[in-house]
Design a protein around this motif. Structure first.
Motif, mmCIF file in Angstrom:
data_model
loop_
_atom_site.group_PDB
_atom_site.id
_atom_site.type_symbol
_atom_site.label_atom_id
_atom_site.label_comp_id
_atom_site.label_asym_id
_atom_site.label_seq_id
_atom_site.Cartn_x
_atom_site.Cartn_y
_atom_site.Cartn_z
ATOM 1 N N SER A 83 46.059 34.108 31.322
ATOM 2 C CA SER A 83 46.733 33.428 32.255
ATOM 3 C C SER A 83 46.678 33.211 33.463
ATOM 4 O O SER A 83 46.065 34.147 34.321
ATOM 5 C CB SER A 83 48.357 34.385 32.176
ATOM 6 N N PHE A 84 46.519 31.940 34.083
ATOM 7 C CA PHE A 84 46.027 31.708 35.426
ATOM 8 C C PHE A 84 47.471 31.314 36.051
ATOM 9 O O PHE A 84 48.390 31.094 35.706
ATOM 10 C CB PHE A 84 45.216 30.430 35.282
ATOM 11 N N PRO A 85 47.294 31.417 37.522
ATOM 12 C CA PRO A 85 48.459 31.272 38.321
ATOM 13 C C PRO A 85 48.772 29.566 38.206
ATOM 14 O O PRO A 85 47.896 28.883 38.066
ATOM 15 C CB PRO A 85 47.755 31.488 39.865
ATOM 16 N N ARG A 86 49.951 29.486 38.381
ATOM 17 C CA ARG A 86 50.388 28.137 37.952
ATOM 18 C C ARG A 86 50.622 27.262 39.572
ATOM 19 O O ARG A 86 50.953 26.161 39.271
ATOM 20 C CB ARG A 86 51.708 27.941 37.005
ATOM 21 N N SER A 87 50.489 27.807 40.413
ATOM 22 C CA SER A 87 50.548 27.150 41.746
ATOM 23 C C SER A 87 49.566 27.366 42.747
ATOM 24 O O SER A 87 48.593 28.505 42.400
ATOM 25 C CB SER A 87 51.604 27.643 42.300
ATOM 26 N N VAL A 88 49.056 26.533 43.549
ATOM 27 C CA VAL A 88 48.007 26.639 44.567
ATOM 28 C C VAL A 88 48.434 28.015 45.357
ATOM 29 O O VAL A 88 47.288 28.684 45.753
ATOM 30 C CB VAL A 88 48.130 25.367 45.684
ATOM 31 N N SER A 89 49.644 28.144 45.836
ATOM 32 C CA SER A 89 50.006 29.278 46.531
ATOM 33 C C SER A 89 49.603 30.550 45.916
ATOM 34 O O SER A 89 49.281 31.762 46.297
ATOM 35 C CB SER A 89 51.374 29.347 47.020
ATOM 36 N N ASP A 90 49.907 30.675 44.623
ATOM 37 C CA ASP A 90 49.741 31.635 43.899
ATOM 38 C C ASP A 90 48.285 32.092 43.586
ATOM 39 O O ASP A 90 47.650 33.337 43.361
ATOM 40 C CB ASP A 90 50.564 31.889 42.276
ATOM 41 N N ALA A 91 47.442 30.920 43.311
ATOM 42 C CA ALA A 91 46.035 31.040 43.088
ATOM 43 C C ALA A 91 45.474 31.682 44.572
ATOM 44 O O ALA A 91 44.597 32.426 44.311
ATOM 45 C CB ALA A 91 45.691 29.767 42.588
ATOM 46 N N LEU A 92 45.880 31.136 45.535
ATOM 47 C CA LEU A 92 45.065 31.749 46.776
ATOM 48 C C LEU A 92 45.544 33.076 46.912
ATOM 49 O O LEU A 92 44.715 33.788 47.497
ATOM 50 C CB LEU A 92 45.865 30.835 47.815
ATOM 51 N N SER A 93 46.828 33.623 46.799
ATOM 52 C CA SER A 93 47.084 34.833 46.756
ATOM 53 C C SER A 93 46.384 35.818 46.000
ATOM 54 O O SER A 93 45.924 37.052 46.345
ATOM 55 C CB SER A 93 48.833 35.165 46.614
ATOM 56 N N THR A 94 45.981 35.199 44.716
ATOM 57 C CA THR A 94 45.377 36.161 43.656
ATOM 58 C C THR A 94 43.752 36.212 44.155
ATOM 59 O O THR A 94 43.213 37.468 44.237
ATOM 60 C CB THR A 94 45.345 35.350 42.395
ATOM 61 N N LEU A 95 43.301 35.146 44.720
ATOM 62 C CA LEU A 95 41.876 35.289 44.949
ATOM 63 C C LEU A 95 41.611 35.721 46.569
ATOM 64 O O LEU A 95 40.640 35.977 46.982
ATOM 65 C CB LEU A 95 41.188 33.952 45.023
ATOM 66 N N GLU A 96 42.554 35.919 47.307
ATOM 67 C CA GLU A 96 42.561 36.075 48.890
ATOM 68 C C GLU A 96 41.709 37.014 49.119
ATOM 69 O O GLU A 96 40.960 37.259 49.943
ATOM 70 C CB GLU A 96 43.951 36.162 49.557
ATOM 71 N N ALA A 97 41.871 38.263 48.345
ATOM 72 C CA ALA A 97 41.024 39.624 48.720
ATOM 73 C C ALA A 97 39.504 39.227 48.635
ATOM 74 O O ALA A 97 38.908 40.124 48.953
ATOM 75 C CB ALA A 97 41.621 40.855 48.080
ATOM 76 N N HIS A 98 39.230 38.153 47.724
ATOM 77 C CA HIS A 98 37.926 38.059 47.217
ATOM 78 C C HIS A 98 37.023 37.089 48.123
ATOM 79 O O HIS A 98 35.835 36.709 47.873
ATOM 80 C CB HIS A 98 37.630 37.873 45.828
ATOM 81 N N LEU A 99 37.963 36.325 48.848
ATOM 82 C CA LEU A 99 37.316 35.139 49.686
ATOM 83 C C LEU A 99 37.214 35.264 51.100
ATOM 84 O O LEU A 99 37.575 36.467 51.713
ATOM 85 C CB LEU A 99 38.521 34.024 49.486
ATOM 86 N N ASN A 100 36.459 34.563 51.823
ATOM 87 C CA ASN A 100 36.174 34.943 53.213
ATOM 88 C C ASN A 100 37.528 34.400 53.790
ATOM 89 O O ASN A 100 38.489 33.676 53.711
ATOM 90 C CB ASN A 100 35.171 33.599 53.708
ATOM 91 N N PRO A 101 38.064 35.410 54.782
ATOM 92 C CA PRO A 101 38.934 35.431 55.498
ATOM 93 C C PRO A 101 39.481 34.219 56.228
ATOM 94 O O PRO A 101 40.556 33.445 56.345
ATOM 95 C CB PRO A 101 39.135 36.587 56.515
ATOM 96 N N ASP A 102 38.390 33.604 56.954
ATOM 97 C CA ASP A 102 38.669 32.446 57.747
ATOM 98 C C ASP A 102 38.846 31.138 56.811
ATOM 99 O O ASP A 102 39.407 30.351 57.033
ATOM 100 C CB ASP A 102 37.187 31.907 58.398
ATOM 101 N N LEU A 103 38.070 31.204 55.568
ATOM 102 C CA LEU A 103 38.394 30.248 54.611
ATOM 103 C C LEU A 103 39.846 30.052 54.264
ATOM 104 O O LEU A 103 40.378 29.209 53.926
ATOM 105 C CB LEU A 103 37.409 30.214 53.356
ATOM 106 N N VAL A 104 40.308 31.471 53.783
ATOM 107 C CA VAL A 104 41.718 31.365 53.421
ATOM 108 C C VAL A 104 42.630 31.087 54.506
ATOM 109 O O VAL A 104 43.606 30.405 54.099
ATOM 110 C CB VAL A 104 42.012 33.029 53.149
ATOM 111 N N LYS A 105 42.391 31.342 55.719
ATOM 112 C CA LYS A 105 43.144 30.796 56.921
ATOM 113 C C LYS A 105 43.285 29.410 56.910
ATOM 114 O O LYS A 105 44.441 28.691 56.947
ATOM 115 C CB LYS A 105 42.750 31.450 58.016
ATOM 116 N N ASP A 106 42.127 28.638 56.743
ATOM 117 C CA ASP A 106 41.980 27.271 56.735
ATOM 118 C C ASP A 106 42.449 26.653 55.539
ATOM 119 O O ASP A 106 43.261 25.551 55.895
ATOM 120 C CB ASP A 106 40.382 26.878 56.613
#
Length: 351
Positions: A83-106
């Motif tokens: 099961s994958f997140p069904r919204s961009v917001s949920d997907a971003l929240s799921t991946l946030e800890a593994h992405l560059n913080p500056d990229l997440v902010k942008d």
């Protein structure tokens, strides 16, 4: 108000005509009636309102209907492979800890996602050492809440690493987490996240002194000496840090163990080795003598014969050959096959 009972209609095999949200409401009531907790506040206002209406309208549900709803849920869950997140917001929240913080902010700015994500994703991905440093300063109930948010294996590792007294306090406080509400959990997460030190992403993995040292390692001795002299006049501390990270041909006699010389000479062609030693007998005689004296007698004699036959080596090709030898040493160090001896800083500063 009259209470109605939802039951099966028609034949014994005919399930009730329940919509998806009604089935969801029945499952939610099952979980809540067993003392479970669900993050219902994370649902949209529309979904929460619909849930309230279904709770009122469903009234009583007989066991046969409940059995059908549970069977449908089990069938649906069994059919889901991933099961994958069904919204961009949920997907971003799921991946946030593994992405560059500056990229997440942008991304959040581009997508108009102004609300901050749950801090628990960041907290639960902290390494064990950082979680351990965080827990002793907190109330035992807060510490128990943190452990409850971790997977059992990671939580047990942290519990094992605690002092016996703290482990006992946190274990006893686990019963207090039964009354923690979703809004309280969010506040605890925010409080912990706010107290964590901010780690600014770094563009370079290595320290500035090491990066400059690596550049000077490959530079000509004249340029290297000139840069170090200039650094010494501008910033003596930084110059000393760079000098400690530099490894040159002259350092072979003081920073390479005698037993490792045979490994070093095997990692360079015979032609380059002879040329490096032939040139080094002039400007770096100690390093050349150290190499030859720590090889077998037969190999050392053979190299001396080739050096004599080669004669004088010009500066440029000689420095290139010495650079190849030091590069071979750095490859062996990076591969973990040999280790450099730490430089004598007092001797370096005096010299």
């Amino acid at each position: 108000m009259q209470t109605k009972t939802i039951k099966k209609r028609g034949s014994a095999d005919q399930p009730p005509a329940l919509a998806g949200p009604q089935k969801a409401a029945i499952i939610i009531q099952m979980v809540l009636s067993e003392g479970g907790s669900l993050p219902l506040s994370s649902l949209s206002q529309r979904s929460q309102t619909r849930l309230m209406q279904d709770f009122v309208e469903l009234g009583r549900v007989d066991r046969a209907t409940l059995s059908v709803v549970v069977s449908d849920l089990e069938r649906d869950l069994a059919a889901v492979g991933l099961s994958f997140p069904r919204s961009v917001s949920d997907a971003l929240s799921t991946l946030e800890a593994h992405l560059n913080p500056d990229l997440v902010k942008d991304l959040r700015g581009q997508l108009g996602l102004t609300s901050a994500p749950s801090p628990w994703g960041k907290i639960t991905t902290l390494p064990r050492e950082k979680l351990l440093a965080l827990i002793p300063d907190e109330d035992p109930t807060v510490a128990a809440t943190i452990l409850s948010k971790l997977d059992p294996e990671k939580a047990s590792e942290i519990l094992d690493a605690m002092t016996p007294e703290l482990a006992a306090q946190v274990s006893l406080a686990m019963q207090n987490t039964a009354t923690v509400r979703p809004d309280m959990l969010a506040r605890i997460g925010t409080m912990l996240a706010d107290g964590m030190p901010v780690e600014t992403p770094k563009a370079f993995a290595d320290a500035p002194a090491l990066r400059l040292a690596n550049l000077l390692n490959a530079a000509s001795p004249d340029r290297r000496d000139a840069v170090l002299a200039s650094l010494g006049e501008s910033d003596a501390a930084f110059a000393e840090e760079v000098r400690a990270s530099i490894f040159t041909f002259a350092d072979i006699s003081t920073r390479i163990a005698a037993v490792d010389i045979s490994k070093v000479t095997r990692d360079i062609s015979q032609e380059d080795l002879v040329q490096a030693l032939a040139y080094a007998t002039g400007p770096e005689p100690e390093a050349a003598d150290f190499i030859l004296s720590n090889l077998s007698q037969r190999m050392a004699d053979a190299l001396r014969e080739e050096i004599a036959e080669l004669g004088t080596v010009e500066k440029k090709p000689g420095e290139v050959a010495m650079g190849k030898l030091t590069s071979a040493i750095r490859r062996l160090v990076d591969a973990g096959e040999i280790a450099l001896i730490k430089p004598d800083m007092e001797k370096t500063a005096d010299g």
